[in-house]
Design an enzyme around this catalytic site. Sequence first.
Site, mmCIF file in Angstrom:
data_model
loop_
_atom_site.group_PDB
_atom_site.id
_atom_site.type_symbol
_atom_site.label_atom_id
_atom_site.label_comp_id
_atom_site.label_asym_id
_atom_site.label_seq_id
_atom_site.Cartn_x
_atom_site.Cartn_y
_atom_site.Cartn_z
ATOM 1 N N ARG A 282 0.793 -1.232 0.000
ATOM 2 C CA ARG A 282 0.000 0.000 0.000
ATOM 3 C C ARG A 282 0.830 1.289 0.000
ATOM 4 N NH1 ARG A 282 -5.010 -0.006 2.201
ATOM 5 N NH2 ARG A 282 -4.467 -1.953 3.261
ATOM 6 N N TYR A 322 -14.494 -2.986 3.591
ATOM 7 C CA TYR A 322 -13.949 -2.520 4.883
ATOM 8 C C TYR A 322 -14.585 -1.222 5.358
ATOM 9 C CZ TYR A 322 -9.956 -5.006 2.680
ATOM 10 O OH TYR A 322 -9.140 -5.887 2.023
ATOM 11 N N CYS A 349 -26.022 -4.017 -8.166
ATOM 12 C CA CYS A 349 -27.269 -4.298 -7.444
ATOM 13 C C CYS A 349 -26.990 -4.773 -6.012
ATOM 14 C CB CYS A 349 -28.080 -5.328 -8.214
ATOM 15 S SG CYS A 349 -28.383 -4.783 -9.882
HETATM 16 C C1 LIG Z 1 2.112 -11.527 3.584
HETATM 17 C C2 LIG Z 1 1.858 -10.123 3.201
HETATM 18 N N1 LIG Z 1 2.912 -9.331 2.959
HETATM 19 C C3 LIG Z 1 2.734 -8.036 2.585
HETATM 20 C C4 LIG Z 1 1.471 -7.488 2.451
HETATM 21 C C5 LIG Z 1 1.343 -6.063 2.036
HETATM 22 O O1 LIG Z 1 0.720 -5.274 2.976
HETATM 23 P P1 LIG Z 1 0.574 -3.711 2.773
HETATM 24 O O2 LIG Z 1 -0.022 -3.488 1.438
HETATM 25 O O3 LIG Z 1 -0.317 -3.284 3.866
HETATM 26 O O4 LIG Z 1 1.946 -3.111 2.882
HETATM 27 C C6 LIG Z 1 0.355 -8.277 2.710
HETATM 28 C C7 LIG Z 1 -1.002 -7.697 2.597
HETATM 29 O O5 LIG Z 1 -1.990 -8.216 2.953
HETATM 30 C C8 LIG Z 1 0.546 -9.642 3.093
HETATM 31 O O6 LIG Z 1 -0.492 -10.429 3.335
#
Ligand SMILES: Cc1ncc(COP(=O)(O)O)c(C=O)c1O
Length: 401
Positions: A282, A322, A349
């Site tokens: 993210r 979420y 829908c």
């Molecule tokens: C094992 C693992 N690593 C990394 C990430 C990346 O997380 P983020 O996008 O919150 O940095 C995730 C996200 O769900 C994950 O499950």
Amino acid sequence: MSSYFKYTGNELHFGLNPKSLSAWTKSYQGPAYIYDLAIIADRYSKMKSALKGVDLYYAMKANSNIEILKFLQKMGCKIDVVSLGEIERALQAGFAAKDIVFSGVGKTVKEISNAIDLSIHQINVESLAELVRICEIAKSKNKQVAIALRLNPNISIDTHPYIATGLHENKFGIELSVLEEIKKFLLQNRQHLSLKGISLHLGSQMLEFSGLREALQILKKVYLDLKLQYPELHRFDFGGGLGIHYESTDLKKEEFLLAEYAQVIHQELSPLGAELQSEPGRWLVAHAGLLMTEIQYLKPTPYKNFIIVDSGMNHLLRPALYEAYHQIYSTRENSDKPVNSYDVVGPICESADFFGKSRSLHETQAGEFLVIADTGAYGFSMANTYNLQSLPQEIVFDSRD
Ligand SMILES: Cc1ncc(COP(=O)(O)O)c(C=O)c1O
């Protein structure tokens, strides 16, 4: 307003060097994610310098757009994948097998077999059953596989329950109580399983790090204990999860947060002398993307004003899944018009099909465009064709050009 957006001459501009979105509204052919590579470059450089000495394995699940992947690969990033599809996409984007970490709780025989054939960097193992499966496949190929144990320290973090992953009740990671059995199995199967690392991912959208510090303190001890029996152990993968501010983007605040995060990591993990790995998703790509959508109808009722657009939960699931908040902007400022409160909803829908509720926007009309901000992560990668709607388009540009 986010620093990546600004109005100039009544028009919305977006990017690290904000560019007008009008060319894309004029050539609009349906909902589109628009990504700025310059923002990703900036975020990657900032994270790389804050987490000095840490190898970054970008979590592809956040955004698997091939141009973004090629761009990150060229910047020196490595990659974290969770399926054979993602392994194939990583190779297609130019990542070397040795730069791939394979995470995920449900790896199939076919997926593991392919990962072993490719000799990827490491498989993050999520259960004893998976370890046994990996061992059997390695044995049949007469190979030794580099693995890391993904451990579940039972630590909660302040995030939405659907993106917390480090608690007893979550399906992720190996319970510490199972560790003795795992150790025994590893000792008996050294020929085929090489314990290179331990790994952790506490959850996503972390904006506070006391839980992370606590988890690292627990797992450091586990690491040191394991290292006595497994001298080949030398990697510590602390996962991803660093959050961003969706509600009111303050990029300075996010940089402070990154610095605080890096400090926790360095304070807790540097003394181990291990090779450090992270799996950010993210933080690198969320701000770099927006979703552009066209207003189809205004629907005033005695209770609410709805803006109905041509994109919905099929293209951006986060609000429905979420109740996630995304800022919404009109591509024309229309500051001379009165402000009204609107629910911005899609064509699907389902009553969960909304982008925002009770949003203050200047009055607008059908045929105008809205953008949903900060949708570069978990946007297109979660899109689907529910109601047989088409997938959104993806447009990549570089605001430095
Ligand atoms: C094992 C693992 N690593 C990394 C990430 C990346 O997380 P983020 O996008 O919150 O940095 C995730 C996200 O769900 C994950 O499950």
